[in-house]
Design a protein around this motif. Structure first.
Motif, short mmCIF file in Angstrom:
data_model
loop_
_atom_site.label_atom_id
_atom_site.label_comp_id
_atom_site.label_asym_id
_atom_site.label_seq_id
_atom_site.Cartn_x
_atom_site.Cartn_y
_atom_site.Cartn_z
N THR A 291 -5.77 14.78 3.34
CA THR A 291 -4.54 14.97 4.09
C THR A 291 -4.07 13.65 4.69
N ARG A 292 -2.80 13.37 4.56
CA ARG A 292 -2.20 12.19 5.17
C ARG A 292 -1.91 12.49 6.62
N THR A 293 -2.44 11.69 7.53
CA THR A 293 -2.28 11.92 8.96
C THR A 293 -1.61 10.73 9.63
N LYS A 294 -1.07 10.97 10.83
CA LYS A 294 -0.47 9.88 11.59
C LYS A 294 -1.53 8.88 12.05
N PHE B 189 5.70 4.50 7.57
CA PHE B 189 5.36 5.58 8.51
C PHE B 189 6.40 6.67 8.30
N ALA B 190 5.95 7.86 7.95
CA ALA B 190 6.86 8.88 7.42
C ALA B 190 7.76 9.53 8.47
N ARG C 203 4.99 2.49 16.25
CA ARG C 203 4.46 1.29 16.89
C ARG C 203 2.93 1.27 16.80
N LYS C 204 2.31 2.40 17.11
CA LYS C 204 0.84 2.48 17.07
C LYS C 204 0.34 2.25 15.65
N LEU D 206 0.85 -1.19 0.00
CA LEU D 206 0.00 0.00 0.00
C LEU D 206 0.89 1.24 0.00
N GLY D 207 0.67 2.13 -0.97
CA GLY D 207 1.41 3.39 -1.03
C GLY D 207 0.49 4.54 -0.64
N ALA D 208 0.51 4.91 0.64
CA ALA D 208 -0.48 5.85 1.15
C ALA D 208 -0.23 7.29 0.73
N GLU D 209 1.03 7.67 0.51
CA GLU D 209 1.30 9.05 0.16
C GLU D 209 0.67 9.40 -1.19
N ASP D 210 0.92 8.58 -2.20
CA ASP D 210 0.33 8.84 -3.51
C ASP D 210 -1.18 8.63 -3.49
#
Length: 290
Positions: free
Chosen positions: A164-167, A195-196, A205-206, A152-156
């Protein structure tokens, strides 16, 4: 279990020092990257560097994956032509479509035959990083019998979705769940997005636990400091191992007594519980904790 795949560490394909030391960092898999981490001006040099690394660098027991450039780009097909000859364990296909997978699979097969490489040696890992690929992930997987996992490539993906990409990752909940479910039906690995924030190990970890709880079986890393945390999350705990061992012992005792049904700790044990216990023990053995 053919190969333990918990952590997949991205290594820039134009960094010889990192490539040389990649095998001792503790990751199960190394992804030598020819795409995002390499500028256009360095694409050809990076390809040559990765080719020679595959030939001459000792990566020990690590799985070696090469993320090529998109097959539709100026560099993708040349990446395949050159890198396949060096026999990586797998090629990672960015922005993958079913058409890409079919084309890459066909070309890799031709190169294997020409180079005298055993058929179906080199596997494929598509990256699902668009809304289209998430919705069509089953077709992408089934387009090639070489597919062993999906990343899975979440940024793209979030850029494609214009969110918005969030933690916390609520925006990729659906994508994670869908990939995990579809991959499970094909009995292949579902690899969670990196995880960026490399300095936030507690956040890592979360996030890793969150992905695992949805069915992800591994996670990509972008920094060696992230490896230990990811490996720990995806390695069975001693409590899980002990429970699994006791379930198997109870099953074996029931068989000796001629019982078709049995209980453990006051609960009936059925096939799914036994399968889960066997899976835990396989992973624990592969990780070297039992």
């Amino acid at each position: 279990m053919a190969r333990l795949r918990r952590t997949m560490l991205f290594i820039p394909g134009n960094n010889p020092n990192m490539i040389q030391n990649a095998g001792i960092l503790g990751a199960d898999s190394i992804i030598l990257d020819l795409e995002d981490s390499v500028s256009i001006e360095e694409k050809d040099a990076a390809r040559d560097l990765v080719y020679n690394a595959l030939k001459y660098v000792d990566f020990y027991d690590c799985e070696i994956v090469v993320r090529i450039n998109s097959p539709s780009s100026l560099f993708g097909m040349e990446d395949i032509q050159v890198i396949t000859k060096a026999k990586p364990h797998a090629l990672m296909i960015p922005m993958a479509t079913s058409e890409d997978m079919e084309e890459v699979c066909k070309l890799v097969g031709e190169i294997e035959r020409k180079e005298g490489i055993l058929e179906n040696t080199i596997k494929l890992i598509p990256i699902a990083e668009t809304a289209y690929s998430i919705e069509n992930i089953s077709d992408i997987i089934s387009a090639s019998n070489r597919t062993i996992a999906v990343l899975l490539g979440a940024e793209d993906l979030t850029a494609d979705l214009e969110v918005t990409r969030t933690k916390e990752g609520q925006e990729i909940f659906y994508a994670r769940s869908r990939i995990a479910h579809i991959c499970k039906t094909y009995k292949i690995d579902a690899i969670d997005t990196p995880f960026a924030d490399v300095n936030d190990l507690e956040g890592l970890r979360k996030d890793t636990i969150r992905g695992k709880s949805l069915g992800m079986t591994a996670k990509a890393a972008i920094n060696p400091r992230q490896i230990d945390v990811i490996n720990e999350v995806f390695t069975p705990t001693m409590e899980e191992i002990e429970y699994a061992q006791n379930v198997i012992k109870a099953m074996e005792e029931a068989k000796r007594q001629g019982k078709g049904v049995f209980s453990y700790q006051g609960k009936m044990v059925d096939a799914p519980i036994i399968h889960r216990a066997e899976t835990i023990l396989k992973k624990a053995k592969a990780a070297g904790v039992i």
